[in-house]
Design a protein around this motif. Structure first.
Motif, PDB file in Angstrom:
ATOM      1  N   SER A   1     -13.341 -48.083  62.832  1.00  0.00           N
ATOM      2  CA  SER A   1     -11.917 -48.227  62.503  1.00  0.00           C
ATOM      3  C   SER A   1     -11.638 -48.027  61.016  1.00  0.00           C
ATOM      4  O   SER A   1     -10.506 -47.711  60.633  1.00  0.00           O
ATOM      5  CB  SER A   1     -11.405 -49.602  62.942  1.00  0.00           C
ATOM      6  OG  SER A   1     -12.074 -50.636  62.248  1.00  0.00           O
ATOM      7  N   ALA A   2     -12.658 -48.215  60.171  1.00  0.00           N
ATOM      8  CA  ALA A   2     -12.463 -47.976  58.738  1.00  0.00           C
ATOM      9  C   ALA A   2     -12.145 -46.514  58.459  1.00  0.00           C
ATOM     10  O   ALA A   2     -11.525 -46.187  57.437  1.00  0.00           O
ATOM     11  CB  ALA A   2     -13.710 -48.401  57.968  1.00  0.00           C
ATOM     12  N   GLU A   3     -12.554 -45.628  59.368  1.00  0.00           N
ATOM     13  CA  GLU A   3     -12.301 -44.201  59.202  1.00  0.00           C
ATOM     14  C   GLU A   3     -11.064 -43.734  59.952  1.00  0.00           C
ATOM     15  O   GLU A   3     -10.717 -42.551  59.887  1.00  0.00           O
ATOM     16  CB  GLU A   3     -13.519 -43.391  59.697  1.00  0.00           C
ATOM     17  CG  GLU A   3     -14.827 -43.782  59.043  1.00  0.00           C
ATOM     18  CD  GLU A   3     -14.823 -43.533  57.542  1.00  0.00           C
ATOM     19  OE1 GLU A   3     -14.163 -42.563  57.119  1.00  0.00           O
ATOM     20  OE2 GLU A   3     -15.465 -44.304  56.807  1.00  0.00           O
ATOM     21  N   PHE A   4     -10.409 -44.647  60.682  1.00  0.00           N
ATOM     22  CA  PHE A   4      -9.207 -44.254  61.414  1.00  0.00           C
ATOM     23  C   PHE A   4      -8.132 -43.810  60.419  1.00  0.00           C
ATOM     24  O   PHE A   4      -7.975 -44.402  59.348  1.00  0.00           O
ATOM     25  CB  PHE A   4      -8.692 -45.403  62.269  1.00  0.00           C
ATOM     26  CG  PHE A   4      -9.558 -45.721  63.464  1.00  0.00           C
ATOM     27  CD1 PHE A   4     -10.610 -44.890  63.817  1.00  0.00           C
ATOM     28  CD2 PHE A   4      -9.332 -46.849  64.231  1.00  0.00           C
ATOM     29  CE1 PHE A   4     -11.414 -45.173  64.916  1.00  0.00           C
ATOM     30  CE2 PHE A   4     -10.129 -47.142  65.333  1.00  0.00           C
ATOM     31  CZ  PHE A   4     -11.173 -46.302  65.670  1.00  0.00           C
ATOM     32  N   PRO A   5      -7.353 -42.785  60.751  1.00  0.00           N
ATOM     33  CA  PRO A   5      -6.398 -42.217  59.786  1.00  0.00           C
ATOM     34  C   PRO A   5      -5.222 -43.115  59.449  1.00  0.00           C
ATOM     35  O   PRO A   5      -4.727 -43.107  58.342  1.00  0.00           O
ATOM     36  CB  PRO A   5      -5.937 -40.933  60.469  1.00  0.00           C
ATOM     37  CG  PRO A   5      -6.158 -41.187  61.921  1.00  0.00           C
ATOM     38  CD  PRO A   5      -7.383 -42.049  62.011  1.00  0.00           C
ATOM     39  N   GLY A   6      -4.727 -43.918  60.418  1.00  0.00           N
ATOM     40  CA  GLY A   6      -3.595 -44.795  60.140  1.00  0.00           C
ATOM     41  C   GLY A   6      -2.269 -44.052  60.168  1.00  0.00           C
ATOM     42  O   GLY A   6      -2.146 -42.953  60.710  1.00  0.00           O
TER      43      GLY A   6
ATOM     44  N   GLU B   1      -2.943 -26.957  68.600  1.00  0.00           N
ATOM     45  CA  GLU B   1      -4.373 -27.030  68.905  1.00  0.00           C
ATOM     46  C   GLU B   1      -4.858 -28.473  68.947  1.00  0.00           C
ATOM     47  O   GLU B   1      -5.650 -28.855  69.826  1.00  0.00           O
ATOM     48  CB  GLU B   1      -5.168 -26.238  67.866  1.00  0.00           C
ATOM     49  CG  GLU B   1      -4.988 -24.735  67.962  1.00  0.00           C
ATOM     50  CD  GLU B   1      -5.732 -23.996  66.875  1.00  0.00           C
ATOM     51  OE1 GLU B   1      -6.326 -24.675  65.998  1.00  0.00           O
ATOM     52  OE2 GLU B   1      -5.741 -22.758  66.889  1.00  0.00           O
ATOM     53  N   PHE B   2      -4.393 -29.270  68.016  1.00  0.00           N
ATOM     54  CA  PHE B   2      -4.817 -30.672  67.989  1.00  0.00           C
ATOM     55  C   PHE B   2      -4.265 -31.424  69.197  1.00  0.00           C
ATOM     56  O   PHE B   2      -4.926 -32.297  69.758  1.00  0.00           O
ATOM     57  CB  PHE B   2      -4.353 -31.326  66.688  1.00  0.00           C
ATOM     58  CG  PHE B   2      -5.094 -32.584  66.347  1.00  0.00           C
ATOM     59  CD1 PHE B   2      -6.409 -32.541  65.927  1.00  0.00           C
ATOM     60  CD2 PHE B   2      -4.473 -33.827  66.454  1.00  0.00           C
ATOM     61  CE1 PHE B   2      -7.097 -33.709  65.614  1.00  0.00           C
ATOM     62  CE2 PHE B   2      -5.147 -34.988  66.139  1.00  0.00           C
ATOM     63  CZ  PHE B   2      -6.469 -34.931  65.717  1.00  0.00           C
TER      64      PHE B   2
ATOM     65  N   LEU C   1      -6.426 -33.390  72.057  1.00  0.00           N
ATOM     66  CA  LEU C   1      -6.169 -34.775  72.458  1.00  0.00           C
ATOM     67  C   LEU C   1      -6.035 -34.878  73.982  1.00  0.00           C
ATOM     68  O   LEU C   1      -6.578 -35.794  74.602  1.00  0.00           O
ATOM     69  CB  LEU C   1      -4.900 -35.288  71.790  1.00  0.00           C
ATOM     70  CG  LEU C   1      -4.998 -35.640  70.295  1.00  0.00           C
ATOM     71  CD1 LEU C   1      -3.609 -35.908  69.725  1.00  0.00           C
ATOM     72  CD2 LEU C   1      -5.882 -36.859  70.089  1.00  0.00           C
ATOM     73  N   ALA C   2      -5.280 -33.939  74.560  1.00  0.00           N
ATOM     74  CA  ALA C   2      -5.076 -33.969  76.007  1.00  0.00           C
ATOM     75  C   ALA C   2      -6.388 -33.778  76.753  1.00  0.00           C
ATOM     76  O   ALA C   2      -6.673 -34.473  77.742  1.00  0.00           O
ATOM     77  CB  ALA C   2      -4.062 -32.900  76.412  1.00  0.00           C
ATOM     78  N   VAL C   3      -7.217 -32.834  76.299  1.00  0.00           N
ATOM     79  CA  VAL C   3      -8.506 -32.587  76.947  1.00  0.00           C
ATOM     80  C   VAL C   3      -9.422 -33.784  76.779  1.00  0.00           C
ATOM     81  O   VAL C   3     -10.126 -34.191  77.717  1.00  0.00           O
ATOM     82  CB  VAL C   3      -9.161 -31.318  76.358  1.00  0.00           C
ATOM     83  CG1 VAL C   3     -10.585 -31.148  76.872  1.00  0.00           C
ATOM     84  CG2 VAL C   3      -8.325 -30.087  76.712  1.00  0.00           C
ATOM     85  N   TYR C   4      -9.416 -34.372  75.591  1.00  0.00           N
ATOM     86  CA  TYR C   4     -10.264 -35.534  75.303  1.00  0.00           C
ATOM     87  C   TYR C   4      -9.955 -36.703  76.241  1.00  0.00           C
ATOM     88  O   TYR C   4     -10.840 -37.256  76.899  1.00  0.00           O
ATOM     89  CB  TYR C   4     -10.060 -35.941  73.844  1.00  0.00           C
ATOM     90  CG  TYR C   4     -10.747 -37.222  73.433  1.00  0.00           C
ATOM     91  CD1 TYR C   4     -12.132 -37.334  73.469  1.00  0.00           C
ATOM     92  CD2 TYR C   4     -10.007 -38.321  72.998  1.00  0.00           C
ATOM     93  CE1 TYR C   4     -12.766 -38.507  73.081  1.00  0.00           C
ATOM     94  CE2 TYR C   4     -10.624 -39.488  72.608  1.00  0.00           C
ATOM     95  CZ  TYR C   4     -12.002 -39.578  72.646  1.00  0.00           C
ATOM     96  OH  TYR C   4     -12.614 -40.746  72.264  1.00  0.00           O
ATOM     97  N   GLY C   5      -8.678 -37.076  76.312  1.00  0.00           N
ATOM     98  CA  GLY C   5      -8.312 -38.187  77.190  1.00  0.00           C
ATOM     99  C   GLY C   5      -8.452 -37.845  78.651  1.00  0.00           C
ATOM    100  O   GLY C   5      -8.911 -38.673  79.450  1.00  0.00           O
TER     101      GLY C   5
ATOM    102  N   MET D   1     -15.182 -39.526  66.890  1.00  0.00           N
ATOM    103  CA  MET D   1     -15.694 -39.126  65.586  1.00  0.00           C
ATOM    104  C   MET D   1     -15.204 -37.732  65.215  1.00  0.00           C
ATOM    105  O   MET D   1     -14.882 -37.462  64.054  1.00  0.00           O
ATOM    106  CB  MET D   1     -17.224 -39.165  65.590  1.00  0.00           C
ATOM    107  CG  MET D   1     -17.856 -38.895  64.225  1.00  0.00           C
ATOM    108  SD  MET D   1     -19.654 -39.112  64.256  1.00  0.00           S
ATOM    109  CE  MET D   1     -19.745 -40.875  64.601  1.00  0.00           C
ATOM    110  N   LEU D   2     -15.136 -36.840  66.197  1.00  0.00           N
ATOM    111  CA  LEU D   2     -14.643 -35.497  65.931  1.00  0.00           C
ATOM    112  C   LEU D   2     -13.170 -35.518  65.525  1.00  0.00           C
ATOM    113  O   LEU D   2     -12.746 -34.750  64.646  1.00  0.00           O
ATOM    114  CB  LEU D   2     -14.836 -34.613  67.166  1.00  0.00           C
ATOM    115  CG  LEU D   2     -14.443 -33.142  67.018  1.00  0.00           C
ATOM    116  CD1 LEU D   2     -15.221 -32.496  65.884  1.00  0.00           C
ATOM    117  CD2 LEU D   2     -14.677 -32.397  68.324  1.00  0.00           C
ATOM    118  N   LEU D   3     -12.394 -36.395  66.150  1.00  0.00           N
ATOM    119  CA  LEU D   3     -11.002 -36.564  65.747  1.00  0.00           C
ATOM    120  C   LEU D   3     -10.909 -36.956  64.283  1.00  0.00           C
ATOM    121  O   LEU D   3     -10.137 -36.380  63.506  1.00  0.00           O
ATOM    122  CB  LEU D   3     -10.325 -37.630  66.616  1.00  0.00           C
ATOM    123  CG  LEU D   3      -9.926 -37.265  68.043  1.00  0.00           C
ATOM    124  CD1 LEU D   3      -9.505 -38.514  68.797  1.00  0.00           C
ATOM    125  CD2 LEU D   3      -8.805 -36.254  68.038  1.00  0.00           C
TER     126      LEU D   3
END
Length: 429
Positions: free
Chosen positions: A131-136, A166-167, A171-175, A204-206
């Motif tokens: 979570s420290a790397e989450f963008p916020g 693309e992003f 996201l859709a494919v990931y979930g 992590m890729l996100l």
């Protein structure tokens, strides 16, 4: 067994919602309350006398409605897509894990429950470390708009729309990929292992994708800073070079005792000096350079730009790049609009003022249309070569600092006002 299944179903909803909200930078207390509410509702699915798998489907449908409602007041469609994708991915991973563990019949029920508790704690621990790397808040700005004012060289070069699309697909494919095994009931160890790997690797890729965009923006910011400073220093060198010619001209006129010509020449020189001194009070040379470049650009189009500075921006809450972003977008829009107007006598007027605890950046110009902002929609622009996201981007930037950007009309003159907070003490960049 039945009670444990529904218990972990509810726990999965709580954890999934919490870390999805955490990824978006939601205030922690609010995210905890909302996540617990989602868990309670999902737990009530047991009252429908459904199987654990069917209850899981009901919970997924509930999350598909609950998360957009929670994020709708302030969140964009990308916030909603990201939260749903992460929540679905984690929920699918936990549901497949619980289903797989509870099917291991050679283990006692107590041991399976303890193993599932350990799994949930492990998932929470890993997510907490990540979570420290989450963008916020504001993460989508790195995909949804240009960080810097559009110049002639950069006009039409923005790939923001493509990156956002693309992003969003990712996201859709990931979930979607992580939730399919949970819905279809593929509760086997290989699938469970793949779910765990796919969830954390995808998350992590996100983060890496957004970090890469941040680094690219930083590089562009440094380049723009150097370009602005180069422009500023070029003007200073040019003025210094011209100074010698001005002195020689005045000296020649005085020798000839042509005092009227000398007076006219001094008036022209004074007028040019006053225009240049208008931007000198600003603390950051990069902001001065940006305004100067837009002033020169407007001059090439036959547009006069009047500048009034009563605040040096030394205490403004935004950093120099963000300040340039606000001013640059407003001036670029003003130039584009004024170029379409036949009567350019009003020109463009920029004022930077201090009102209470706020800095007021005001840009006004004459328009050729009746209230061009009346039908404004993000992503659409009536101007060729524009994406209609400049104003939306600086509105989002201002809101992050507790400020606001708005427009108002007075007859055929439009006023864009950026109201940004001041800080008593500002760290040096």
């Amino acid at each position: 067994m039945w009670i444990a299944g529904f218990g972990f179903l509810s726990a999965g909803a709580v954890i999934s919602c919490y870390f999805a909200f955490e990824w978006l930078g939601m205030e922690r207390r609010r995210s905890v309350v909302l996540s617990l509410l989602a868990g309670v509702v999902c737990a009530l699915s047991a009252c429908l006398n459904l199987s654990v798998r069917m209850s899981g489907v009901v919970c997924l449908l509930f999350l598909a409605v609950f998360i957009p409602i929670v994020l709708e007041p302030k969140g964009t469609w990308m916030d909603i897509a990201a939260a749903l994708s992460i929540a679905y991915a984690q929920y699918g991973m936990l549901q497949v894990t619980s289903g797989t563990i509870f099917r291991i019949e050679f283990l006692s029920l107590f041991f399976r429950v303890m193993l599932m508790v350990l799994v949930i704690l492990t998932a929470c621990g890993i997510c907490s470390r990540m979570s420290a790397e989450f963008p916020g808040k504001g993460w989508k700005e790195y995909f949804s708009e240009q960080k810097f004012p559009v110049t002639e060289e950069r006009k039409g070069a923005s790939d923001a729309g493509r990156l956002m699309a693309e992003f969003g697909i990712y996201l859709a494919v990931y979930g979607g990929c992580l939730i399919v095994p949970a819905v279809t009931g593929l509760y086997i160890v290989p699938v469970m292992c793949l779910e765990w790997f796919a969830f954390f690797a995808g998350l992590m890729l996100l983060d890496l994708t957004i970090s890469n965009r941040k680094e690219r923006i930083t590089v562009l910011a440094e380049k723009q800073y150097r370009d602005d400073m180069q422009t500023y220093m070029s003007v200073i060198r040019s003025q210094r070079h011209d100074y010698n010619f001005h002195v020689q001209t005045l000296h020649g006129l005085l020798i000839r005792k042509d005092y009227e010509a000398c007076e006219r020449y001094l008036n022209e020189l004074l007028r040019d000096s006053i225009e240049m001194n208008q931007i000198l009070p600003l603390k950051d040379a990069a902001v001065s350079a940006l305004i100067l470049s837009f002033k020169n650009k407007a001059g090439l189009s036959g547009i006069r730009m009047d500048i009034m500075i009563e605040n040096d921006l030394s205490q403004i809450a935004t950093n120099v790049y963000e300040t340039n972003k606000v001013i640059g977008n407003l001036l670029q829009n003003a130039i584009d609009e004024t170029e379409m107007v036949l009567d350019k006598s009003y020109g463009i007027r920029l004022s930077i003022l201090k009102r209470g605890e706020f800095c007021i950046i005001n840009v006004s110009n004459r328009v050729s249309r009746l209230n061009p902002m009346g039908g404004y929609q993000v992503g659409r622009s009536a101007k060729k070569g524009h994406e209609g996201i400049g104003i939306a981007s600086i509105q989002a930037l201002a809101s992050r600092y507790g400020g606001v950007v708005y427009s108002r009309m007075e007859e055929d003159i439009i006023f864009f006002v950026a109201k940004l907070p001041l800080r008593l003490y500002k760290e040096e960049l």
